[in-house]
Design a protein around this motif. Structure first.
Motif, PDB file in Angstrom:
ATOM      1  N   ALA A 101       0.908  -0.906   0.195  1.00  0.00           N
ATOM      2  CA  ALA A 101       0.031  -0.255   0.202  1.00  0.00           C
ATOM      3  C   ALA A 101       0.709   1.244  -0.196  1.00  0.00           C
ATOM      4  O   ALA A 101       0.466   2.192  -0.938  1.00  0.00           O
ATOM      5  CB  ALA A 101      -0.901  -0.063   1.194  1.00  0.00           C
ATOM      6  N   VAL A 102       2.200   1.203   1.290  1.00  0.00           N
ATOM      7  CA  VAL A 102       2.335   2.010   0.573  1.00  0.00           C
ATOM      8  C   VAL A 102       3.133   2.680  -0.576  1.00  0.00           C
ATOM      9  O   VAL A 102       3.241   4.206  -1.248  1.00  0.00           O
ATOM     10  CB  VAL A 102       3.962   2.160   1.846  1.00  0.00           C
ATOM     11  CG1 VAL A 102       4.907   3.227   1.532  1.00  0.00           C
ATOM     12  CG2 VAL A 102       3.475   2.374   2.790  1.00  0.00           C
ATOM     13  N   THR A 103       4.258   1.727  -0.985  1.00  0.00           N
ATOM     14  CA  THR A 103       4.376   2.225  -2.600  1.00  0.00           C
ATOM     15  C   THR A 103       3.793   2.248  -4.009  1.00  0.00           C
ATOM     16  O   THR A 103       3.990   2.925  -4.317  1.00  0.00           O
ATOM     17  CB  THR A 103       5.872   0.748  -2.874  1.00  0.00           C
ATOM     18  OG1 THR A 103       4.398  -0.294  -2.922  1.00  0.00           O
ATOM     19  CG2 THR A 103       6.736   0.752  -2.023  1.00  0.00           C
ATOM     20  N   ALA A 104       2.995   1.876  -3.906  1.00  0.00           N
ATOM     21  CA  ALA A 104       1.496   1.303  -4.769  1.00  0.00           C
ATOM     22  C   ALA A 104       1.512   2.828  -5.015  1.00  0.00           C
ATOM     23  O   ALA A 104       0.868   2.812  -6.696  1.00  0.00           O
ATOM     24  CB  ALA A 104       0.471   0.869  -4.146  1.00  0.00           C
ATOM     25  N   ALA A 105       1.267   3.828  -3.947  1.00  0.00           N
ATOM     26  CA  ALA A 105       0.969   5.025  -4.627  1.00  0.00           C
ATOM     27  C   ALA A 105       1.570   5.556  -5.341  1.00  0.00           C
ATOM     28  O   ALA A 105       1.471   7.147  -5.654  1.00  0.00           O
ATOM     29  CB  ALA A 105       1.053   6.367  -3.247  1.00  0.00           C
ATOM     30  N   VAL A 106       3.078   5.206  -5.445  1.00  0.00           N
ATOM     31  CA  VAL A 106       4.095   5.752  -6.013  1.00  0.00           C
ATOM     32  C   VAL A 106       4.666   5.431  -6.855  1.00  0.00           C
ATOM     33  O   VAL A 106       5.173   5.517  -8.636  1.00  0.00           O
ATOM     34  CB  VAL A 106       5.638   6.635  -5.061  1.00  0.00           C
ATOM     35  CG1 VAL A 106       6.607   6.649  -6.076  1.00  0.00           C
ATOM     36  CG2 VAL A 106       5.132   6.691  -3.832  1.00  0.00           C
ATOM     37  N   HIS A 107       4.508   3.943  -7.414  1.00  0.00           N
ATOM     38  CA  HIS A 107       5.602   2.515  -8.531  1.00  0.00           C
ATOM     39  C   HIS A 107       4.094   1.575  -8.388  1.00  0.00           C
ATOM     40  O   HIS A 107       3.819   0.882  -7.327  1.00  0.00           O
ATOM     41  CB  HIS A 107       6.326   2.550  -7.781  1.00  0.00           C
ATOM     42  CG  HIS A 107       7.432   1.913  -9.738  1.00  0.00           C
ATOM     43  ND1 HIS A 107       7.400   1.272  -9.563  1.00  0.00           N
ATOM     44  CD2 HIS A 107       8.176   2.910 -10.418  1.00  0.00           C
ATOM     45  CE1 HIS A 107       8.158   1.189 -11.144  1.00  0.00           C
ATOM     46  NE2 HIS A 107       8.124   1.996 -11.735  1.00  0.00           N
ATOM     47  N   ASP A 108       4.619   0.727  -9.493  1.00  0.00           N
ATOM     48  CA  ASP A 108       3.780  -0.152  -9.658  1.00  0.00           C
ATOM     49  C   ASP A 108       4.355  -1.649  -9.326  1.00  0.00           C
ATOM     50  O   ASP A 108       3.634  -2.965  -9.927  1.00  0.00           O
ATOM     51  CB  ASP A 108       3.565  -0.327 -11.356  1.00  0.00           C
ATOM     52  CG  ASP A 108       4.144  -0.737 -11.907  1.00  0.00           C
ATOM     53  OD1 ASP A 108       5.169  -0.585 -11.802  1.00  0.00           O
ATOM     54  OD2 ASP A 108       3.997  -1.180 -13.362  1.00  0.00           O
ATOM     55  N   ARG A 109       5.440  -1.753  -9.206  1.00  0.00           N
ATOM     56  CA  ARG A 109       6.827  -2.261  -8.636  1.00  0.00           C
ATOM     57  C   ARG A 109       7.150  -1.892  -6.728  1.00  0.00           C
ATOM     58  O   ARG A 109       7.574  -1.315  -7.156  1.00  0.00           O
ATOM     59  CB  ARG A 109       7.676  -2.938  -9.057  1.00  0.00           C
ATOM     60  CG  ARG A 109       6.775  -3.193 -10.955  1.00  0.00           C
ATOM     61  CD  ARG A 109       6.435  -4.315 -10.612  1.00  0.00           C
ATOM     62  NE  ARG A 109       7.619  -5.894 -10.199  1.00  0.00           N
ATOM     63  CZ  ARG A 109       7.074  -7.118 -10.492  1.00  0.00           C
ATOM     64  NH1 ARG A 109       5.233  -7.342 -10.165  1.00  0.00           N
ATOM     65  NH2 ARG A 109       7.909  -7.601 -10.177  1.00  0.00           N
ATOM     66  N   MET A 110       8.160  -3.056  -6.500  1.00  0.00           N
ATOM     67  CA  MET A 110       8.975  -2.490  -5.083  1.00  0.00           C
ATOM     68  C   MET A 110       9.848  -3.991  -5.037  1.00  0.00           C
ATOM     69  O   MET A 110       9.690  -4.862  -5.408  1.00  0.00           O
ATOM     70  CB  MET A 110       8.160  -2.703  -3.740  1.00  0.00           C
ATOM     71  CG  MET A 110       7.435  -3.647  -3.473  1.00  0.00           C
ATOM     72  SD  MET A 110       5.997  -3.836  -1.730  1.00  0.00           S
ATOM     73  CE  MET A 110       8.107  -3.574  -0.738  1.00  0.00           C
ATOM     74  N   PRO A 111      11.373  -3.471  -4.688  1.00  0.00           N
ATOM     75  CA  PRO A 111      12.003  -4.179  -4.589  1.00  0.00           C
ATOM     76  C   PRO A 111      11.760  -5.468  -3.010  1.00  0.00           C
ATOM     77  O   PRO A 111      11.196  -4.798  -2.553  1.00  0.00           O
ATOM     78  CB  PRO A 111      12.901  -3.666  -3.823  1.00  0.00           C
ATOM     79  CG  PRO A 111      12.534  -2.751  -3.724  1.00  0.00           C
ATOM     80  CD  PRO A 111      11.765  -1.674  -4.312  1.00  0.00           C
TER      81      PRO A 111
END
Length: 180
Positions: A101-111
């Motif tokens: 939920a935190v990274t989805a606001a900025v990017h469609d993937r995360m490490p």
């Protein structure tokens, strides 16, 4: 280690720049990553990472942290490649997953950020079943993460200092809705 995986069977180093990340969902299927996932897993330590949110033509960088800036580790893979000179070059990549939920606001993937309790299992040479390794490659708990806008100076490779991670006011008015 050099960033950007070069598979051991590569003819040259030209593809390394495109192999800084590997999708965890398909790593076990692709020849470039399959053997490394079985035999050459590593931890890539970090205290944060950056992603950029697009707002029209502008991009606002954000810094993501775990537990207020504590050290953590990405799930990584490494390889050895023999250069034409005969020298062995060690390279690595990090695995990515779907965003929390935190990274989805900025990017469609995360490490893939591994839980500290899973480090030993991830590094265990006895873990050869790709399905077991893939079980560890999940989005990190969003409740343990935070994000904040940083200066666009992080976009310049010569800026390699602590100021890159300093919070700033969002540089684009469209960003005001990102976390609020």
């Amino acid at each position: 280690m050099r960033w950007g995986l070069i598979p051991s069977w590569s003819k040259d180093m030209s593809g390394a720049a495109r192999m800084i990340n590997a999708r965890s969902e398909t790593a076990h299927l692709l020849p470039a990553y399959r053997d490394a996932l079985k035999h050459r897993r590593c931890l890539v330590p970090a205290d944060g990472f950056y992603e950029w949110k697009r707002a029209g033509k502008a991009k606002q960088p954000y810094c993501f942290e775990v537990n207020g800036g504590q050290l953590f580790a990405f799930a990584g893979l490494w390889e050895r490649w023999k250069a034409p000179s005969g020298d062995w070059i060690k390279t690595c990549t990090i695995l990515t997953t779907t965003p929390n939920a935190v990274t989805a606001a900025v990017h469609d993937r995360m490490p893939v950020i591994l839980n500290a309790s899973d480090y030993d299992l991830w590094l265990d040479p006895g873990l050869k079943d790709a399905a077991d390794a893939l079980e560890l490659l999940k989005p990190y708990d969003a409740l343990q993460m935070g994000a904040y806008a940083v200066s666009s100076r992080v976009n310049q490779v010569q800026n390699d200092d602590a100021d890159c991670a300093k919070p700033v006011d969002r540089e684009s008015p469209t960003q005001s809705q990102l976390f609020g």
